[in-house]
Write an enzyme that holds these catalytic residues in place. Structure first.
Site, short mmCIF file in Angstrom:
data_model
loop_
_atom_site.label_atom_id
_atom_site.label_comp_id
_atom_site.label_asym_id
_atom_site.label_seq_id
_atom_site.Cartn_x
_atom_site.Cartn_y
_atom_site.Cartn_z
N SER A 162 20.90 4.12 39.69
CA SER A 162 20.49 5.42 40.49
C SER A 162 19.65 4.91 41.57
CB SER A 162 19.45 5.96 39.38
OG SER A 162 19.09 7.27 39.96
N GLU A 188 27.56 12.66 36.00
CA GLU A 188 26.16 12.19 36.26
C GLU A 188 25.29 13.41 36.50
OE1 GLU A 188 25.35 9.29 36.56
OE2 GLU A 188 26.98 7.96 37.61
N HIS A 232 24.21 10.67 33.65
CA HIS A 232 23.32 9.77 34.40
C HIS A 232 22.50 8.61 33.59
CE1 HIS A 232 21.90 8.54 38.22
NE2 HIS A 232 20.56 8.79 37.87
#
Length: 541
Positions: free
Chosen positions: A228, A339, A454
């Site tokens: 991330s 995600e 995610h």
């Protein structure tokens, strides 16, 4: 050759001093020898002083090692300085404070103390740290959390280190403390300002150069890795002149979502608005440096997508990649299947590198196009075109349709673009994490149906002792996790993630894209990544 030290600014001077320290420490590392402490606890002598670690499964851990001076008082919003040395043996068996962050609705909130005095790292080594080998590959983990949350202590890499590598996890300044750009903080009118958290990461990498040989690691074989915002940080180091020579390989996990950094002038305008809200209407550096930490972390701030400050970043990441101005190192880059699902579940979305609200809640067929327009910041006609490409009726729900299209636009297709650009010059290995049955450990539940979203892959590489909703991997998932850790360790060793059980081809470029699907129990090659994510529609072919 033009180096970072040729730049005549005070930031560059600080950089040069730290690089000189690193060079001195690196030369000394070869002659360093660790000795066993009480009960066999290892003691290692670093550049700053001796530290005593602790045994962990598969090796040893050294926790809470300072890599820079506390960035407090007059050092707030300044480049990191070298840490003060100490006498005697420093205890390194517990974590140091984490960097300040807002605890409200924070799934990555680290336990324990938070303090501005937070520039520490942790070393996990499979060796006894007293052999003086200095030959093991090194992986430096940069945590995510939107550049506003999380800490190195949330990631336990003991199992990853057991595959034969030394793993370092780091803290770095977050939120406004790490990424505020303000004209009063600039070293001169017009910059540089901001990106202090990225400077911290560079300082940690210089510490690794100076010290890691003493822990059995090879300072000439360092991989930077992150997920991330940590993956975005890895991309920043790929293109930053100040990071050259500090690493030899790069792993980017879900990090290609913000390739267009904002100009310094725009960031400083936002910084002035932030200063007024935080309690400094006079807009002076003295006022800002005297503000209580709580006022800074409780005032809304986003450090993403970062700033072209003229020092750490001289141009947006996407432009630098497109023209080939990046470090020539092997790259492992990937995303997860959907995600955005974890964000859209709670009425948010990551678009243009910014966490934005989905205005229509719940998302329905009636407000779908309006939500698309608002989230992506596009006109009504463009939103209609996008809605035709992703008709809500084709998905389990309008919210899942929105999640899918924003994920394709913000994560999947930018990752494919990164793969295409880097594969032109360096070995690039691409993956998609596709275990839709992965336990959801950060939130109680997602919009159905289950999907790899995610952060889903993190539990396959690390133990996550502070995850808010702990989950357990089944036998097939444990096999996938072991394969992934071996692949990450192999990549850190040689620049190629392939193993005997997991042959992983390099990305072939446009029209020949080889994306490896990480799915339990046996990963496999996929060739339809671009088509499934509508990347041609998003301008990535």
């Amino acid at each position: 050759m033009r180096t970072a030290c040729s730049l005549r600014t005070s930031l560059a001077a600080a950089c040069c001093a730290a690089l000189t320290l690193a060079a001195t420490g690196a030369s000394a590392a070869a002659t360093s020898a660790a000795i066993p402490g009480p009960g066999g606890a290892p003691i290692v002598t670093t550049v700053s002083g001796a530290v005593r670690g602790t045994a962990v499964p598969g090796g040893y851990a050294f926790l809470g090692l300072p890599y820079a001076a506390p960035p407090t008082g007059n050092l707030r919003w300044r480049p990191p300085q070298r840490p003060a040395p100490w006498r005697g043996v420093r205890d390194a068996t517990s974590f140091a404070p984490s960097c300040p962050q807002n605890p409200t609705a924070n799934p990555f909130l680290p336990p324990g103390t938070m303090s501005e005095n937070c520039l520490y790292l942790n070393v996990y080594t499979p060796a006894a740290a007293n052999s003086g080998e200095g030959s093991r590959p090194v992986l430096v983990w940069i945590h995510g959390g939107g550049l506003t949350q999380d800490a190195g202590r949330n990631y336990d890499p003991a199992k990853l280190a057991a595959d034969g590598i030394v793993v370092v996890t780091i803290n770095y300044r977050l939120g406004a403390l790490g990424f505020l750009a303000h004209p009063a903080l600039a070293t001169r009118p017009g910059g540089p300002a901001g990106n202090y958290g990225l400077m911290d990461q560079q300082a940690a990498l210089r510490w690794v150069q100076a010290n890691i040989g003493r822990f059995g690691g090879d300072q000439h074989n360092v991989t930077i890795a992150g997920q991330s915002a940590g993956g975005l940080s890895v991309l920043a180091h790929l293109v930053s002149h100040g990071s050259r020579g500090l690493f030899q390989k790069a792993i980017i996990q879900s990090g290609a979502f913000a390739l267009n950094q904002q100009p310094l002038a725009d960031a400083e305008t936002a910084g002035e608005a932030f200063a007024a809200k935080a309690g400094c209407p006079e807009q002076t550096a003295a006022c800002l440096r005297n503000l209580p930490v709580a006022d800074l972390v409780n005032t809304p701030f986003t450090g993403i997508p970062g700033v072209v400050d003229g020092q750490v970043l001289t141009e947006p990441i996407g432009i630098a990649l497109a023209v080939g101005r990046y470090a020539r190192v092997p790259i492992l880059d990937g995303t997860n299947r959907d995600e955005e699902r974890i964000f859209v579940t709670f009425g948010r979305a990551i678009s243009g590198g910014t966490n934005v609200a989905v205005p229509g809640q719940p998302v329905t067929a009636g407000n779908y196009q309006t939500d698309v327009s608002a989230v992506l910041g596009v006109s009504a006609p463009r939103a209609a075109t996008i809605a035709a490409q992703y008709p809500p009726a084709a998905y389990p729900s309008p919210a899942v349709a929105l999640s899918t299209l924003v994920g394709d636009a913000s994560f999947a297709c930018p990752a494919l673009q990164v793969d295409q650009l880097t594969a032109q010059r360096m070995p690039t290995f691409a993956y998609e994490f596709n275990d839709d049955a992965a336990p959801e450990i950060f939130v109680p539940s997602l919009l159905p149906p289950p999907v790899a979203t995610h952060g889903s892959e993190l539990q396959y590489l690390f133990d996550l002792p502070n995850a808010p909703v702990p989950g357990t991997l089944n036998a097939g998932q444990q096999a996938l996790a072991a394969s992934m850790r071996a692949a990450w360790a192999n990549f850190a060793t040689s620049g190629n993630p392939s193993t005997a059980a997991l042959p992983w081809p390099a990305f072939g470029g446009a029209g020949r894209a080889s994306v490896f699907s990480l799915v339990a129990p046996q990963p496999r090659l996929e060739t339809d990544f671009a088509a499934r994510h509508h990347c041609s529609f998003w301008g990535v072919r």
